[in-house]
Design an enzyme around this catalytic site. Structure first.
Site, short mmCIF file in Angstrom:
data_model
loop_
_atom_site.label_atom_id
_atom_site.label_comp_id
_atom_site.label_asym_id
_atom_site.label_seq_id
_atom_site.Cartn_x
_atom_site.Cartn_y
_atom_site.Cartn_z
N CYS A 168 34.32 47.52 54.71
CA CYS A 168 33.33 47.86 55.58
C CYS A 168 32.58 48.94 55.18
O CYS A 168 33.16 50.00 54.43
CB CYS A 168 33.52 47.96 57.19
SG CYS A 168 34.47 46.56 57.60
N ARG B 197 31.80 47.64 49.87
CA ARG B 197 32.93 47.69 50.67
C ARG B 197 32.96 46.70 51.66
O ARG B 197 33.70 46.67 52.63
CB ARG B 197 32.55 49.00 51.34
CG ARG B 197 32.83 50.21 50.20
CD ARG B 197 33.10 51.66 50.96
NE ARG B 197 33.44 52.56 49.83
CZ ARG B 197 34.77 53.12 49.51
NH1 ARG B 197 35.47 52.31 50.29
NH2 ARG B 197 34.66 53.92 48.57
N TRP C 5 33.39 43.56 56.36
CA TRP C 5 34.48 42.72 55.97
C TRP C 5 35.29 42.62 56.91
O TRP C 5 35.88 43.21 57.49
CB TRP C 5 35.24 43.54 54.79
CG TRP C 5 36.16 42.83 53.91
CD1 TRP C 5 36.02 42.15 52.82
CD2 TRP C 5 37.50 42.63 54.08
NE1 TRP C 5 37.16 41.51 52.53
CE2 TRP C 5 38.14 41.92 53.16
CE3 TRP C 5 38.59 43.23 55.30
CZ2 TRP C 5 39.43 41.62 53.21
CZ3 TRP C 5 39.85 42.93 55.11
CH2 TRP C 5 40.24 42.28 54.21
N ASN D 193 34.45 51.52 61.54
CA ASN D 193 35.54 50.84 60.36
C ASN D 193 36.92 51.40 60.94
O ASN D 193 37.23 52.51 61.61
CB ASN D 193 35.24 51.79 59.08
CG ASN D 193 33.97 51.21 58.30
OD1 ASN D 193 33.35 50.53 58.87
ND2 ASN D 193 33.85 52.13 57.33
N GLY D 194 37.97 50.44 60.42
CA GLY D 194 39.17 50.72 60.83
C GLY D 194 39.79 49.67 61.84
O GLY D 194 39.11 48.45 62.01
N GLU E 70 48.55 43.12 35.83
CA GLU E 70 47.03 43.63 36.13
C GLU E 70 46.01 42.39 35.57
O GLU E 70 45.21 42.30 36.20
CB GLU E 70 46.70 44.91 35.39
CG GLU E 70 45.35 45.35 35.56
CD GLU E 70 44.59 45.65 37.00
OE1 GLU E 70 43.62 46.03 37.25
OE2 GLU E 70 45.80 45.64 37.76
N LYS F 31 43.37 40.56 38.03
CA LYS F 31 41.75 40.55 37.75
C LYS F 31 41.23 39.19 37.58
O LYS F 31 39.93 38.69 37.99
CB LYS F 31 41.68 41.18 36.00
CG LYS F 31 41.69 42.80 36.27
CD LYS F 31 40.48 43.31 37.13
CE LYS F 31 41.03 44.64 37.69
NZ LYS F 31 41.83 44.69 38.77
N GLU G 202 40.88 37.76 41.08
CA GLU G 202 40.39 38.37 42.08
C GLU G 202 38.72 38.00 41.88
O GLU G 202 38.02 37.78 42.69
CB GLU G 202 40.28 40.03 41.77
CG GLU G 202 41.39 40.52 42.32
CD GLU G 202 41.28 42.14 41.87
OE1 GLU G 202 41.57 42.98 42.95
OE2 GLU G 202 40.92 42.40 40.72
N HIS H 39 63.00 31.07 33.37
CA HIS H 39 63.68 31.17 34.57
C HIS H 39 63.03 30.40 35.72
O HIS H 39 63.02 30.90 36.88
CB HIS H 39 64.54 32.33 35.10
CG HIS H 39 65.33 33.04 34.02
ND1 HIS H 39 66.64 32.68 33.84
CD2 HIS H 39 64.88 33.90 32.92
CE1 HIS H 39 67.04 33.28 32.68
NE2 HIS H 39 66.10 34.18 32.15
N LYS I 263 36.24 46.61 48.64
CA LYS I 263 36.53 47.90 48.20
C LYS I 263 37.34 48.70 49.02
O LYS I 263 36.96 48.96 50.21
CB LYS I 263 35.56 48.81 47.16
CG LYS I 263 36.09 49.76 46.30
CD LYS I 263 36.27 49.14 45.05
CE LYS I 263 36.49 49.75 43.97
NZ LYS I 263 37.01 49.41 42.50
#
Length: 654
Positions: free
Chosen positions: A2, A38, A88, A117-118, A527, A531, A534, A550, A649
């Site tokens: 947000c 964001r 968001w 926000n929060g 990583e 990526k 995402e 395994h 973000k």
């Protein structure tokens, strides 16, 4: 997660707009566009117009949809005081009703608009209380509860004002120097549990903007004849380079006085005690957050990595005297030498960097270390022994889970270090010391240059500790000389972009991938898989190459892409055996290999080569081809690389 932007400038008393050309609306919309990375589910704006009325406009979707809706409202949205938000979704679905700003109406008819926000953790209990008082809710959000709570406080009898130990409150307001809105915000925030960054306006006070923060970032840009409040400096930098970073529990009042000029900003705590604040310079310039001719921020930030690594390493890698210089750690050097154990904590990409940090610290400094997800660390009753150092890894320095883990470790006696990018962030202030990444602002939701910055910082920290404990000067010199050349190596790697694109195109239609590596390159495999997930929405799993046998080997079928990080090193032969196991089952091999290794060509369908460096430094290089692979896969599949679905973000809620 947000984005908040708010503006107050000349003309906010209801006359002609000023401060910046066009008044509040252009500033708010531009700020939302810069903050869209964001949060981009929905957006909204509220402006107190020249007629003194509070006008709002909301839209589901990107800021461009809101911009078109605002244009249809015409002059009604003109004014020099307003708040805006890009969302968001957390509480409630993506609907216009759930979009911010949310409004509350006080008993005397005053209307308050709030952006937030929060997360308000006790919102359900507060909602029940407010419903009993007659407030009617139209959304599913926790933010609307806070908006109506502020309105409830605003409408209370003036004789019940809080005087507060700071000498303000009712007496100030009778003299015309206080603000009912400011008081109502303070009283409301005393009742909430959770994290917040908020900004609010009220049509009964058309010259006042109030804001506050706790656990979620908020800054106030100090411009010529105006203030711009935002959750991120990117929404401010085109208007001013000077800003105040609000502290937790701090409330700010911004106002245009009766003389038509903006007053000095006024800060207090929740008890109305005056607090100090410092105006400082933003750590980046406008050019750093512009696309600069690139089609996407992610590609721009991948291509920037050679220069950002130079900036990260500059002044810290001293090849002449054979030492690592980390000025942020000088005051704690004796305590660090006595350290017995390191814990690296973060989320997502930052966790993967921390996992590399675990390998580095044990290898180079011979110190017991572990990496842990911050979200798990806090809730498992972690053992913090004497001599434990916790290293919080975060791009934003505001990641809620990482902050919670940091606070838990500090409460148990750990020495707290930070590896963060944003100067002045909460994490940078709450740690005992730290090292900034210095990679510049990262706009792309999928982190790239921040990751290599984190790995570079953790590499330097491990060398710093290693030299003080066990490492010979000869070994130190060797590592420093290789580390100093890493930026030029990365510069050669990003030139492989077209080759990587061509090879990615051959397999991009497949929906299941594996990423495999050993040792230092196991976290790189994690990583790489992250990526790809995402931004391309391809299902991908990263794991140690030996773990494949395994269970996951059952997934491999004809043509399944399997990415191996197969660089020359202590486990090269083992990785080659794993490659043969995949080939025997029809998997399609994409290998990241060392320059000069021609043997691997016989076993691979595509090879991306990296320069030969010591194993401890390989992650700084091997991750780059995987970043480019993921980027091209997403573009080839037609996805919005910079705004992947359901992601935002800087995750500032737990």
């Amino acid at each position: 997660m947000c984005g908040i932007v708010a503006y107050i400038g000349l003309g906010a008393s209801g006359g002609a707009s000023g401060g910046t050309s066009g008044g509040a609306l252009p500033v708010l919309l531009e700020g939302l566009k810069r903050l869209e990375y964001r949060g981009y589910d929905s957006a909204g704006v509220a402006v107190i117009g020249s007629d003194g009325r509070l006008n709002t406009c909301k839209a589901v979707g990107r800021v461009s949809v809101l911009e078109a809706a605002v244009a249809r409202q015409g002059e009604a949205m003109a004014g020099s005081l307003g708040v805006a938000h890009t969302r968001w979704a957390t509480h409630g679905k993506v609907t216009e009703a759930n979009a911010h700003p949310h409004v509350g109406q006080a008993a005397d008819g005053a209307t308050i608009a709030l952006v937030h926000n929060g997360t308000i953790e006790n919102y359900a209990a507060l909602r029940t209380l407010l419903e009993k008082k007659g407030h009617v809710f139209t959304s599913e959000t926790d933010t609307e509860v806070l908006a109506k709570l502020i309105a409830e406080m605003y409408g209370r009898d003036l004789r019940q004002r809080d005087l507060g130990p700071g000498g303000g409150g009712a007496s100030d307001e009778r003299r015309g120097t206080g603000s009912r809105l400011e008081r109502a915000l303070r009283l409301a925030l005393r009742e909430v549990t959770g994290a917040y960054a908020v900004a609010a306006v009220c049509d009964a006070e058309p010259t006042t903007l109030v804001a506050a923060r706790k656990g979620s970032p908020l800054i106030v840009g100090v411009a010529d004849g105006a203030y711009v409040v935002a959750s991120d400096g990117s929404a401010i930098v085109s208007h001013t380079s000077r800003a105040v970073t609000l502290e937790d529990g701090q409330v700010v009042r911004l106002r245009v006085g009766t003389n038509g000029k903006v007053e000095p900003l006024h800060t207090t705590d929740l008890d109305n005690v005056a607090t100090s604040h410092e105006v400082s310079d933003l750590e980046f310039e406008l050019e750093q957050i512009e696309l600069g001719g690139y089609p996407h921020y992610m590609l721009k930030e991948i291509m920037e990595q050679p220069e950002t690594l130079r900036t990260c390493l500059r002044g810290r890698v001293d090849t002449r005297d054979g030492r690592i210089v980390l000025g942020g750690l000088n005051a704690l050097s004796r305590e660090l030498v006595r350290a017995k154990r390191f814990v690296f904590t973060g989320q997502g990409t930052a966790y993967h960097a921390g996992l590399i940090g675990e390998y580095l610290m044990e290898d180079l400094a011979k110190l017991p270390s572990r990496a842990t997800y911050a979200s798990e660390f806090r809730y498992r009753n972690p053992l913090i022994e004497d001599g434990t150092v916790i290293v919080a890894v975060s791009q934003s320095g505001e990641t809620a889970d990482t902050m919670a883990a940091l606070e838990e470790a500090k409460d148990r006696g750990a020495l707290a270090l930070g590896a963060v990018n944003v100067v002045g962030s909460t994490m940078s202030r709450e740690t005992d010391a730290g090292v900034y990444l210095r990679v510049g602002p990262e706009i792309g939701v999928a982190s790239t240059k921040a990751f290599v910055g984190q790995v570079a910082v953790l590499t330097m920290l491990s060398l710093f500790m290693g030299k003080r404990r066990v490492m010979s000067q000869a070994d130190m010199q060797m590592y420093l000389e290789h580390l100093d050349r890493i930026p030029e190596h990365v510069a050669s790697l990003v030139q492989q972009s077209e080759h990587i694109k061509d090879k990615t195109a051959e397999v991009v239609d497949r929906d299941n991938w594996l990423f495999l590596g050993r040792g230092y390159n196991y976290p790189v495999a994690l990583e790489g898989a992250l990526k790809l997930k995402e931004i391309s929405y391809i299902h991908a799993e990263g794991m140690p190459a030996a773990e494949m046998k395994h269970g996951p080997i059952a997934l491999i079928d004809e043509g399944m892409p399997v990415v191996f990080i197969a660089t020359r090193g202590s486990q090269y032969d083992k990785v080659m055996s794993n490659i043969e196991e995949v080939r025997a089952r029809g998997g399609r091999i994409l290998a990241v290999a060392t320059e000069g290794d021609t043997d691997i060509d016989r076993y691979s369908d595509a090879v991306f080569r990296v320069p030969d460096v010591p194993e401890a430094l390989q992650p700084l290089l091997t991750v780059v081809p995987l970043q480019l692979l993921s980027y091209h896969a997403a573009v080839l599949r037609g996805h919005d690389v910079d705004k992947p679905r359901n992601l935002a973000k800087s995750v500032t809620v737990e």
